[in-house]
Design a protein around this motif. Structure first.
Motif, PDB file in Angstrom:
ATOM      1  N   SER A 104       6.396  -6.792  -1.770  1.00 12.85           N
ATOM      2  CA  SER A 104       5.255  -6.275  -1.019  1.00 12.85           C
ATOM      3  C   SER A 104       5.278  -6.805   0.415  1.00 12.85           C
ATOM      4  O   SER A 104       4.937  -6.095   1.353  1.00 12.85           O
ATOM      5  CB  SER A 104       3.947  -6.680  -1.693  1.00 12.85           C
ATOM      6  OG  SER A 104       3.941  -6.239  -3.029  1.00 12.85           O
ATOM      7  N   GLU A 127      -1.140  -1.957  -7.231  1.00 16.70           N
ATOM      8  CA  GLU A 127      -1.048  -3.331  -7.724  1.00 16.70           C
ATOM      9  C   GLU A 127      -2.193  -4.187  -7.228  1.00 16.70           C
ATOM     10  O   GLU A 127      -2.703  -5.029  -7.952  1.00 16.70           O
ATOM     11  CB  GLU A 127       0.256  -3.957  -7.215  1.00 16.70           C
ATOM     12  CG  GLU A 127       1.489  -3.258  -7.659  1.00 16.70           C
ATOM     13  CD  GLU A 127       2.275  -4.082  -8.645  1.00 16.70           C
ATOM     14  OE1 GLU A 127       2.296  -5.311  -8.497  1.00 16.70           O
ATOM     15  OE2 GLU A 127       2.842  -3.487  -9.573  1.00 16.70           O
ATOM     16  N   GLU A 128      -2.547  -3.980  -5.978  1.00 20.56           N
ATOM     17  CA  GLU A 128      -3.507  -4.891  -5.363  1.00 20.56           C
ATOM     18  C   GLU A 128      -4.639  -4.088  -4.726  1.00 20.56           C
ATOM     19  O   GLU A 128      -4.482  -2.908  -4.438  1.00 20.56           O
ATOM     20  CB  GLU A 128      -2.807  -5.720  -4.278  1.00 20.56           C
ATOM     21  CG  GLU A 128      -1.782  -6.662  -4.827  1.00 20.56           C
ATOM     22  CD  GLU A 128      -0.758  -7.067  -3.768  1.00 20.56           C
ATOM     23  OE1 GLU A 128      -0.616  -8.261  -3.530  1.00 20.56           O
ATOM     24  OE2 GLU A 128      -0.119  -6.179  -3.180  1.00 20.56           O
ATOM     25  N   ARG A 136      -2.772 -10.358   2.996  1.00 22.21           N
ATOM     26  CA  ARG A 136      -1.354 -10.594   3.211  1.00 22.21           C
ATOM     27  C   ARG A 136      -0.954 -10.150   4.607  1.00 22.21           C
ATOM     28  O   ARG A 136      -0.253 -10.865   5.313  1.00 22.21           O
ATOM     29  CB  ARG A 136      -0.511  -9.855   2.182  1.00 22.21           C
ATOM     30  CG  ARG A 136       0.955 -10.023   2.495  1.00 22.21           C
ATOM     31  CD  ARG A 136       1.926  -9.220   1.659  1.00 22.21           C
ATOM     32  NE  ARG A 136       1.833  -9.458   0.238  1.00 22.21           N
ATOM     33  CZ  ARG A 136       1.303  -8.581  -0.612  1.00 22.21           C
ATOM     34  NH1 ARG A 136       0.828  -7.433  -0.159  1.00 22.21           N
ATOM     35  NH2 ARG A 136       1.257  -8.847  -1.871  1.00 22.21           N
ATOM     36  N   ASP A 173       3.778   1.019  -4.185  1.00 16.81           N
ATOM     37  CA  ASP A 173       3.872  -0.339  -4.733  1.00 16.81           C
ATOM     38  C   ASP A 173       2.936  -0.453  -5.937  1.00 16.81           C
ATOM     39  O   ASP A 173       1.739  -0.541  -5.775  1.00 16.81           O
ATOM     40  CB  ASP A 173       3.481  -1.335  -3.636  1.00 16.81           C
ATOM     41  CG  ASP A 173       3.759  -2.774  -4.030  1.00 16.81           C
ATOM     42  OD1 ASP A 173       4.302  -2.996  -5.122  1.00 16.81           O
ATOM     43  OD2 ASP A 173       3.417  -3.665  -3.237  1.00 16.81           O
TER      44      ASP A 173
HETATM   45 MG    MG Z   1       3.858  -6.955  -4.918  1.00 15.49          MG
END
Ligand code: MG
Ligand code: TYD
Length: 465
Positions: A104, A127-128, A136, A173
């Protein structure tokens, strides 16, 4: 029953059967077939029956127009090199790697650079949360915060979003989180992953959207589920390294638009992944020249790379004794130890042996054998490699054969040049590596492992005498 509405798909190789089998007829794995809905209902999957088919007129290859492939450079040099010069519009790239390795991070950095260069990009994350992605991105510099993101796992919605947004580069992702409502299987199952890839390929080609699919890889190195994708995508990249260590390597396992022999090296820092263009300098700088240390002149793809191989040998209370490896293949170590014992007089049957490639790199090539052998022999004798007086680390490369002979490996010239660039002397190589040319100063060709040991470990002869 008229037609089977379900089929059984192997989770390892994607082979489909109308009936359940204990062993997959495709890859012979046991217990891998799982039932899923036959994909006939999937939109776009309709095929014309044989009667309705229209024959095509073949064209000579020379008459086919091939457009000069334009590339979209990401601005991350190591990434671009592995891709073969940048991202090809409309291509599908599978980026595999273990969880936490930095997939990522790498893709966010790449999208950030592209956004900074005025490209239309999109990040689709299942995923997030958007807030997590933002946190991030804050570490990754200003442009990373310019990346537009959608958090979605429904395949239809993702495809519709791509159609509406028409980005030039899109990151998904991860592919294992996408879910097609038409299919029963859970997200990440073979059927789901393949459906996602099929739909994304179609939209990628139709609108020249380059799609980077992020895929998780299990610890044994295979892409879980996405292995079935390998033939669908244009490019398979593998992101490797040990999570606790700093260094990461990026390799192309398949590349329709470039070579598969290039590798990129990155370092995970506080502000994301930094390129390591001169990795040899980093690794040789850290080489100690202590007992148990040898420098391997390795090849990372088409690039020579010097890495330190360390070994520790200690008396064992265990039966059988321990063999612990990091960065090399355990079976190669077993082979090297057997040859050392049998043909070079270094018996280690009662000792634990630990071998580590420094920096968390992997040296998965037969050329690493000699470095492992020299490091282990040096550790076993407790004397550093090198000429009398110890002039620093010894470099080497070469495959060890079962009869104790040394075999040449590829790219000897480049490996030697890299060792010379860092002034490493002596360099121990298999006889015949350098062709007919006379070996340069400090280069010791050796026909056998015993001869290589004599060249690299002169003190050992005295110690043994
Ligand atoms: Mg990741
Ligand atoms: P991540 O990209 O989330 O891994 P993946 O997507 O492959 O699962 O990053 C993994 C690790 O990297 C995470 O544990 C924290 C670390 N990290 C850094 O050390 N520095 C950074 O700047 C970032 C963004 C992450």
């Amino acid at each position: 029953m008229a037609r089977p509405a379900t089929r059984f798909v192997c989770s390892a190789c994607g082979h489909a059967e109308p009936k359940w089998h204990g062993r997959c007829p495709g890859c012979e794995a046991w217990n891998t077939l799982a039932e899923e809905r036959a994909p006939a209902a999937a939109p776009g999957a309709s095929r014309r029956g044989p009667s309705g088919a229209r024959a095509m007129v073949p064209r000579r290859l020379a008459d086919v127009e091939a457009e000069a492939s334009v590339r979209i450079p990401t601005g991350i040099g190591e990434f671009d090199r592995v891709l073969g010069g940048g991202i090809v519009p409309g291509s599908l790239i599978l980026l595999g790697g273990a969880p936490g390795i930095g997939k990522s991070t790498l893709t966010t950095q790449a999208l950030g650079r592209l956004a900074g260069a005025g490209r239309r990009v999109l990040c689709v994350s299942g995923e997030e949360s958007a807030a997590q992605i933002r946190l991030r991105a804050e570490r990754l510099g200003a442009h990373a915060l310019d990346v537009p993101v959608v958090t979605e796992t429904d395949l239809d919605t993702v495809v519709a979003t791509l159609e509406a947004e028409r980005p030039e580069v899109c990151v998904v992702d991860s592919v294992q989180t996408l879910h097609a409502a038409q299919l029963d299987g859970a997200a990440g199952s073979v059927g789901q992953v393949r459906e996602a890839a099929d739909r994304l390929v179609r939209i990628a080609k139709a609108h020249a959207i380059a799609v980077i699919l992020v895929g998780h890889v299990t610890k044994d190195g295979s892409l879980a589920g996405p292995r079935v994708l390998e033939h669908v995508v244009d490019c398979v990249l593998q992101f490797d390294g040990e999570r606790e260590r700093l260094y990461r390597t990026l390799r192309a396992l398949k590349n329709r638009f470039g070579s598969t022999s290039d590798a990129g090296v990155f370092e995970m820092r506080g502000a994301g992944l930094a390129e390591v263009p001169d990795a040899s300098a980093v690794f040789v700088g850290a080489a100690t020249g202590a007992p148990g240390s040898a420098v391997l002149a390795a090849m990372e793809g088409s690039r020579p790379l010097l890495v330190e191989v360390q070994a520790l040998v200690s008396p064992s209370e265990l039966e059988p004794p321990r063999r612990v490896v990091n960065g090399i293949d355990r079976n190669r170590l077993a082979l090297v130890l057997a040859v050392l014992g049998r043909h070079a007089g270094v018996g280690l049957g009662n000792a634990d042996v630990f071998v580590n490639v420094v920096g968390g790199l992997r040296a998965d090539e037969p050329g690493a054998d000699l470095a492992v052998a020299l490091a282990v022999a040096s550790a076993a004798r407790g004397v550093p490699l090198g000429p009398e007086g110890g002039a620093g680390p010894v470099a080497c490369f070469g495959e060890v054969g079962l009869t104790g002979e040394l075999r040449p490996v590829g790219h000897a010239d480049r490996r030697l040049a890299e060792a010379a660039r860092f002034g490493l002397r002596p360099v121990v190589i298999p006889d015949g590596s350098a062709g007919d040319a006379a070996p340069g100063p400090g280069v010791h060709p050796a026909a056998t492992l015993r001869a290589a040991l004599a060249a690299a470990l002169p003190a050992a002869r005295r110690a043994a005498a």
